[in-house]
Design an enzyme around this catalytic site. Structure first.
Site, mmCIF file in Angstrom:
data_model
loop_
_atom_site.group_PDB
_atom_site.id
_atom_site.type_symbol
_atom_site.label_atom_id
_atom_site.label_comp_id
_atom_site.label_asym_id
_atom_site.label_seq_id
_atom_site.Cartn_x
_atom_site.Cartn_y
_atom_site.Cartn_z
ATOM 1 N N THR A 47 0.830 -1.202 0.000
ATOM 2 C CA THR A 47 0.000 0.000 0.000
ATOM 3 C C THR A 47 0.864 1.252 0.000
ATOM 4 O OG1 THR A 47 -1.806 -1.141 1.107
ATOM 5 C CG2 THR A 47 -1.816 1.259 1.231
ATOM 6 N N CYS A 48 1.929 1.236 0.770
ATOM 7 C CA CYS A 48 2.820 2.398 0.852
ATOM 8 C C CYS A 48 3.496 2.660 -0.494
ATOM 9 C CB CYS A 48 3.878 2.177 1.934
ATOM 10 S SG CYS A 48 3.194 1.825 3.564
ATOM 11 N N SER A 49 3.955 1.599 -1.149
ATOM 12 C CA SER A 49 4.707 1.723 -2.397
ATOM 13 C C SER A 49 3.835 1.921 -3.628
ATOM 14 C CB SER A 49 5.564 0.472 -2.620
ATOM 15 O OG SER A 49 6.561 0.382 -1.640
#
Length: 160
Positions: A47-49
């Protein structure tokens, strides 16, 4: 928990860029500026990337048009990890800062213990608008990725 209307905690944050290491006080980062800071639980996670960091990178120019001076991505990682992750994702405009000892995260009251997943203490996922070192607005995730995204911040800025 640090909330809207309060000052950001006074700690040092770390950056590595083009092989150079820098240490910044939060006063240097926030005083006299309008800053969007978003925090992620960990670099390189899906999700972050795939969503969080790329969304703010893509929205950077529009955020500046709304009066934002600086956009910071913060994670409880070291500065080398933050630099490498930013390079991998193509983050050229977002400032990648490390909160390696979770001092900022803990002082904000937004730490979470992810030891069962092998991560240790990490940050909750959130975004906030900081005006001259004072927190103007916070979007803190309960679960998932629904309110700390770049579009939610842009919508808030356009309504203000």
């Amino acid at each position: 928990m640090t909330m809207t209307g309060q000052q950001v905690p006074a700690v040092n944050l770390y950056e590595r860029r083009a092989g150079d290491s820098s240490v910044y006080t939060t006063a240097e980062l926030f005083a006299g500026q309008t800053v969007v800071l978003f925090a992620v639980p960990a670099a390189y996670t899906p999700t972050c990337s795939n969503k969080h960091l790329p969304g703010f990178e893509a929205a950077f120019d529009e955020l500046q048009q709304c009066g934002v001076d600086r956009v910071i991505c913060l994670s409880v990682n070291d500065a080398w990890v933050m630099e490498a992750w930013g390079e991998q994702v193509g983050a050229n405009k977002v400032q990648m800062l490390a909160d390696g000892n979770a001092q900022f995260t803990t002082a904000m009251g937004l730490d979470q213990d992810l030891s069962q997943a092998g991560f240790g203490v990490r940050s909750k996922r959130y975004s906030m608008l900081v005006c001259d070192s004072k927190i103007d607005k916070m979007f803190i995730e309960d679960k998932g990725f629904e309110v700390s995204d770049a579009q939610t911040m842009l919508d808030y800025l356009k309504q203000s």
